[in-house]
Design an enzyme around this catalytic site. Sequence first.
Site, PDB file in Angstrom:
ATOM      1  N   ILE A  43      17.522 -21.795  57.849  1.00 35.34           N
ATOM      2  CA  ILE A  43      18.310 -22.207  59.014  1.00 35.34           C
ATOM      3  C   ILE A  43      18.174 -21.106  60.068  1.00 35.34           C
ATOM      4  CG2 ILE A  43      20.592 -22.873  59.850  1.00 35.34           C
ATOM      5  CD1 ILE A  43      21.296 -23.595  56.914  1.00 35.34           C
ATOM      6  N   GLU A  55      16.305 -19.496  50.236  1.00 40.49           N
ATOM      7  CA  GLU A  55      16.769 -19.000  48.933  1.00 40.49           C
ATOM      8  C   GLU A  55      18.224 -18.569  48.999  1.00 40.49           C
ATOM      9  OE1 GLU A  55      14.080 -18.220  50.663  1.00 40.49           O
ATOM     10  OE2 GLU A  55      12.565 -17.220  49.436  1.00 40.49           O
ATOM     11  N   CYS A  90      11.327 -13.318  50.547  1.00 39.36           N
ATOM     12  CA  CYS A  90      11.350 -12.072  51.329  1.00 39.36           C
ATOM     13  C   CYS A  90      12.140 -11.001  50.578  1.00 39.36           C
ATOM     14  CB  CYS A  90      11.945 -12.313  52.717  1.00 39.36           C
ATOM     15  SG  CYS A  90      13.747 -12.341  52.746  1.00 39.36           S
TER      16      CYS A  90
HETATM   17  N1  THU Z   1      11.897 -17.737  55.175  1.00 38.38           N
HETATM   18  C1  THU Z   1      12.595 -18.251  54.121  1.00 38.38           C
HETATM   19  O1  THU Z   1      13.350 -19.211  54.262  1.00 38.38           O
HETATM   20  N2  THU Z   1      12.431 -17.656  52.910  1.00 38.38           N
HETATM   21  C2  THU Z   1      11.608 -16.585  52.674  1.00 38.38           C
HETATM   22  O2  THU Z   1      11.671 -15.992  51.605  1.00 38.38           O
HETATM   23  C3  THU Z   1      10.650 -16.181  53.697  1.00 38.38           C
HETATM   24  C4  THU Z   1      11.023 -16.585  55.088  1.00 38.38           C
HETATM   25  C5  THU Z   1      12.068 -18.365  56.499  1.00 38.38           C
HETATM   26  C6  THU Z   1      12.797 -17.532  57.503  1.00 38.38           C
HETATM   27  C7  THU Z   1      12.293 -18.099  58.810  1.00 38.38           C
HETATM   28  O3  THU Z   1      13.110 -19.195  59.169  1.00 38.38           O
HETATM   29  C8  THU Z   1      10.912 -18.610  58.493  1.00 38.38           C
HETATM   30  O4  THU Z   1      10.813 -18.636  57.072  1.00 38.38           O
HETATM   31  C9  THU Z   1       9.780 -17.767  59.053  1.00 38.38           C
HETATM   32  O5  THU Z   1       9.931 -16.445  58.697  1.00 38.38           O
END
Ligand code: THU
Length: 136
Positions: A43, A55, A90
């Site tokens: 989001i 996550e 991440c």
């Molecule tokens: N993002 C995630 O939802 N999970 C991760 O572990 C890596 C990154 C999302 C955050 C952002 O909205 C998009 O991916 C690009 O970075």
Amino acid sequence: MTNTELVLKAIDAMKNSYSPYSNFKVGASLLTESGKVYTGCNIENVAFGPTVCAERVAFFKAISEGEKNFSKIAVVGGKDGVISSSTPPCGVCRQVMREFCNDNFEILIVRENANYDKVLLKDLLPHSFKPEILTK
Ligand code: THU
């Protein structure tokens, strides 16, 4: 719940992604030890900083519903929702996972065609700063 069923739930959750800035859609599905699944999507926010990963949305939904014990999570992502490579969690999400899960928590990192790589949290976050350090 099979791993493939969990992966399909993550792919489904990815469809709700709110990601107008990156156009990178992410979905996650978190399985509790009792067999319940909590899903999440990323989001985003115009101020960028408030953006939350899929996550963490899944974890915080589960924690806020009183869940405490987790067995695995599936994570999937891709530009415009097209899964062309894997999306490993991440660093912030890895740390959040370590708050609520032990080193052997399983992470299914989804690739093309609903294939996945199964990795353990201890391999994604070695030498972690973990709750046990403060409590012993
Ligand atoms: N993002 C995630 O939802 N999970 C991760 O572990 C890596 C990154 C999302 C955050 C952002 O909205 C998009 O991916 C690009 O970075």
